[in-house]
Design a protein around this motif. Structure first.
Motif, short mmCIF file in Angstrom:
data_model
loop_
_atom_site.label_atom_id
_atom_site.label_comp_id
_atom_site.label_asym_id
_atom_site.label_seq_id
_atom_site.Cartn_x
_atom_site.Cartn_y
_atom_site.Cartn_z
N ARG A 43 97.39 22.85 -39.97
CA ARG A 43 97.63 23.02 -38.53
C ARG A 43 98.43 21.85 -37.97
NH1 ARG A 43 95.70 26.50 -34.80
NH2 ARG A 43 96.02 27.87 -36.60
N ASP A 44 98.19 20.65 -38.47
CA ASP A 44 99.00 19.51 -38.04
C ASP A 44 100.47 19.76 -38.34
OD1 ASP A 44 96.75 18.17 -37.11
OD2 ASP A 44 96.62 16.81 -38.84
N PHE A 45 100.75 20.35 -39.49
CA PHE A 45 102.12 20.66 -39.86
C PHE A 45 102.71 21.67 -38.88
CE2 PHE A 45 105.61 22.11 -42.48
CZ PHE A 45 105.99 20.95 -43.15
N VAL A 46 101.96 22.72 -38.56
CA VAL A 46 102.41 23.72 -37.60
C VAL A 46 102.63 23.08 -36.23
CG1 VAL A 46 101.69 25.78 -36.31
CG2 VAL A 46 101.47 25.73 -38.79
N ASN A 47 101.71 22.22 -35.82
CA ASN A 47 101.85 21.56 -34.52
C ASN A 47 103.11 20.71 -34.44
OD1 ASN A 47 99.60 22.75 -33.37
ND2 ASN A 47 98.25 21.08 -33.95
N ARG A 48 103.49 20.09 -35.54
CA ARG A 48 104.75 19.34 -35.57
C ARG A 48 105.92 20.28 -35.30
NH1 ARG A 48 108.81 18.91 -38.98
NH2 ARG A 48 107.70 19.81 -40.73
N LEU A 49 105.91 21.44 -35.96
CA LEU A 49 106.98 22.42 -35.75
C LEU A 49 107.01 22.90 -34.30
CD1 LEU A 49 106.47 24.48 -39.02
CD2 LEU A 49 108.29 22.84 -38.55
N VAL A 50 105.84 23.17 -33.75
CA VAL A 50 105.74 23.62 -32.36
C VAL A 50 106.35 22.57 -31.43
CG1 VAL A 50 104.07 24.05 -30.50
CG2 VAL A 50 103.78 25.16 -32.72
N SER A 51 106.09 21.31 -31.70
CA SER A 51 106.60 20.25 -30.82
C SER A 51 108.11 20.07 -30.95
CB SER A 51 105.89 18.92 -31.12
OG SER A 51 106.34 18.38 -32.35
N GLU A 52 108.70 20.53 -32.03
CA GLU A 52 110.12 20.30 -32.27
C GLU A 52 111.03 21.43 -31.79
OE1 GLU A 52 109.41 17.63 -36.30
OE2 GLU A 52 110.33 19.60 -36.48
N LEU A 53 110.48 22.59 -31.47
CA LEU A 53 111.34 23.70 -31.04
C LEU A 53 111.12 23.95 -29.55
CD1 LEU A 53 113.40 25.82 -32.07
CD2 LEU A 53 111.49 27.43 -32.11
N PRO A 54 112.19 23.87 -28.75
CA PRO A 54 112.04 24.14 -27.32
C PRO A 54 111.45 25.54 -27.08
CG PRO A 54 114.23 23.27 -27.81
CD PRO A 54 113.57 23.55 -29.12
N GLU A 55 110.55 25.62 -26.12
CA GLU A 55 109.91 26.90 -25.81
C GLU A 55 110.92 27.97 -25.43
OE1 GLU A 55 106.57 26.55 -23.14
OE2 GLU A 55 105.93 24.70 -24.12
N SER A 56 112.06 27.57 -24.90
CA SER A 56 113.08 28.55 -24.51
C SER A 56 113.64 29.31 -25.71
CB SER A 56 114.22 27.84 -23.77
OG SER A 56 114.84 26.88 -24.62
N LEU A 57 113.39 28.82 -26.92
CA LEU A 57 113.89 29.48 -28.13
C LEU A 57 112.82 30.25 -28.89
CD1 LEU A 57 116.23 26.65 -29.50
CD2 LEU A 57 116.88 28.75 -28.29
N TRP A 58 111.59 30.23 -28.41
CA TRP A 58 110.50 30.86 -29.15
C TRP A 58 110.68 32.36 -29.36
CZ3 TRP A 58 104.80 29.17 -28.75
CH2 TRP A 58 104.69 27.82 -29.08
N TYR A 59 111.39 33.02 -28.48
CA TYR A 59 111.55 34.48 -28.59
C TYR A 59 112.89 34.88 -29.22
CZ TYR A 59 107.22 35.27 -26.14
OH TYR A 59 105.88 35.32 -25.83
N THR A 60 113.67 33.92 -29.63
CA THR A 60 114.96 34.19 -30.26
C THR A 60 114.76 34.50 -31.74
OG1 THR A 60 116.01 32.66 -28.73
CG2 THR A 60 117.26 33.26 -30.71
N ILE A 61 115.40 35.57 -32.20
CA ILE A 61 115.38 35.92 -33.63
C ILE A 61 116.72 35.47 -34.20
CG2 ILE A 61 115.18 37.75 -35.36
CD1 ILE A 61 113.78 39.43 -33.15
N PRO A 62 116.73 34.38 -34.97
CA PRO A 62 118.00 33.91 -35.49
C PRO A 62 118.56 34.84 -36.56
CG PRO A 62 116.20 32.47 -36.20
CD PRO A 62 115.61 33.53 -35.33
#
Length: 172
Positions: free
Chosen positions: A15-34
């Motif tokens: 979960r710490d690893f996931v939390n790092r990823l969460v902190s690094e991606l702006p929320e404005s991009l969470w719904y974007t499918i690259p």
């Protein structure tokens, strides 16, 4: 170190690893499918919410009413399950990112609190009753072990999504 403490530690580290990823991606991009992927960050977070609840709470100690008060799990299972479907994204702003973050933290907190009350003998017990056969586990040890492995699998997918959205890998 007891086996249950080791498993709990692995769940915390994943979960710490996931939390790092969460902190690094702006929320404005969470719904974007690259391009080149089939998922978005919001779906991945929702999936981790329901999967941690399933593998590390429901299968271990049964249905947790606190989780059901905080999260609309019945709705979430329909949206975030992913078993047998290629639909691994959710529409923009379906659930506010702040709400997903809060729920991700809440399920994790409940999980760790529950595991802190258990001892090693429970690990050899059969899973608590669930409405279908667990995809990989036959006992509680296997379910907890799968919980952190599954989370790390999805963290790799989240890292790929993040990278495809122009946010490179950061190690510490």
């Amino acid at each position: 170190m007891s086996k249950i403490d080791f498993l709990k530690e692995q769940i915390i580290e994943s979960r710490d690893f996931v939390n790092r990823l969460v902190s690094e991606l702006p929320e404005s991009l969470w719904y974007t499918i690259p391009q080149g992927t089939d998922s978005n960050f919001a779906w991945q977070i929702g999936h981790l919410i329901i999967s941690q609840n399933f593998h590390a709470i429901t299968c271990i100690t049964g249905r947790n009413e606190e989780v059901y008060k905080l999260i609309p799990l019945i709705d979430y299972v329909k949206i975030f399950n992913g078993m047998g479907t290629l639909h691994r994204s959710v529409e923009e702003n379906l659930i506010p990112t702040a709400e997903l973050k809060k729920q991700l933290d809440a399920v994790h907190e409940i999980c760790i609190r529950n595991l802190s009350l258990l001892d090693d003998p429970i690990l050899s017990e059969n899973l608590e009753p669930i409405p279908f056969k667990h995809p990989v586990a036959n006992n509680k040890h296997e379910a907890l072990s799968w919980c952190f492995k599954h989370e790390m699998w999805h963290s790799a997918e989240m890292e790929a999504i993040k990278r495809a959205l122009g946010h490179p890998v950061k190690w510490m």
